[in-house]
Design a protein around this motif. Structure first.
Motif: not given
Lengths: 120, 120, 120
Positions: B37, B49-50, B77, B79, B107, B110-111, B117
């Motif tokens: 990150d 975070q992941i 990665y 934001w 991110l 991903w989210k 996460i």
């Protein structure tokens, strides 16, 4: 260094087409552009799309090239600008000899400008 | 011009790794990937975070290269996609001889896909 | 392949300037940077801008190059990172011989970091 910057910007920008060109074409009797929604998400996540777009998930594109028309110009878009999905789809199309562009500012920009969308 | 476009797209896309590759690796007993990150913000701003990521702010990365493992593959990665922080971290890692990629869609993507996460 | 990746990242990143450089310059008596807001939207849509920015829509830039000062460094920004408008403005400026950069992370990043803005 400036020459390298200018060359990169020229090539990068040549990958993109502006919403104004796509909008103008929508009003014509015979459209030159076919807008491909290359998002990989299922329909219930996508909810809406650019008006008249054809759903063609990037992951399925290579297997459907025979269904496309070489006389058309393809315009691909993903959720937001700056992601890689549109570029991946564009690489597939250009490598196969299609005339193709990525929509500058993507779906996010299109919706932000309140341009025509439709539910799916 | 198409050759230049294709070459740019190929090189650009080779900088990125897809979430599916990272997810598949998370389930293995011995992970090949180390997710970094590289956001520079303090922890209270980052909030989450992941899952399993290591905080390595881009501004501190160059000073911590000796702590990294050349046998691993690093995935950085930021934001959102399209920012320069991930690319800056990637340049530092590749220039130092590490195997490294930026996470496509970052991110935010991903989210948005509801992938694992953890709070920090 | 790594050489190509590194060269692309170096050239790409050389197009951008970080908010820290712009912020530091704002505090000086004589600013070196002139921040250009190149968003094409009308003022009521834009609502606010980076403090001290000059509105110069990308679509009008080419016609206003004579109003710019070759002794200054121009910093352009659009709504978000990853769009093409900032890059288009940057190409116009660099091609005309100006010293210019795009603001990394764009207006979205600037506001996300709570940096100085002003209503318009």
């Amino acid at each position: 260094m400036n020459d390298k910057k200018i060359e990169l910007l020229q090539t990068y920008l040549s990958l993109y087409i502006d919403h104004t060109a796509v909008l103008a074409d929508m009003d014509k009797e015979t459209s030159q552009y076919v807008v491909l929604d290359v998002r990989n998400a299922p329909a219930q996540v996508k909810q809406d799309q650019i008006k008249g777009a054809v759903a063609m998930p990037a992951k399925d594109l290579a297997a459907h090239l025979d269904d496309l028309d070489k006389s058309k110009t393809y315009v691909v878009y993903d959720w937001t600008a700056g992601t890689t999905l549109g570029k991946a789809a564009l690489l597939t199309l250009l490598s196969a000899g299609f005339d193709a562009y990525e929509l500058a500012s993507a779906l996010e920009g299109w919706k932000g400008m309140h341009l025509p969308i439709e539910t799916i």
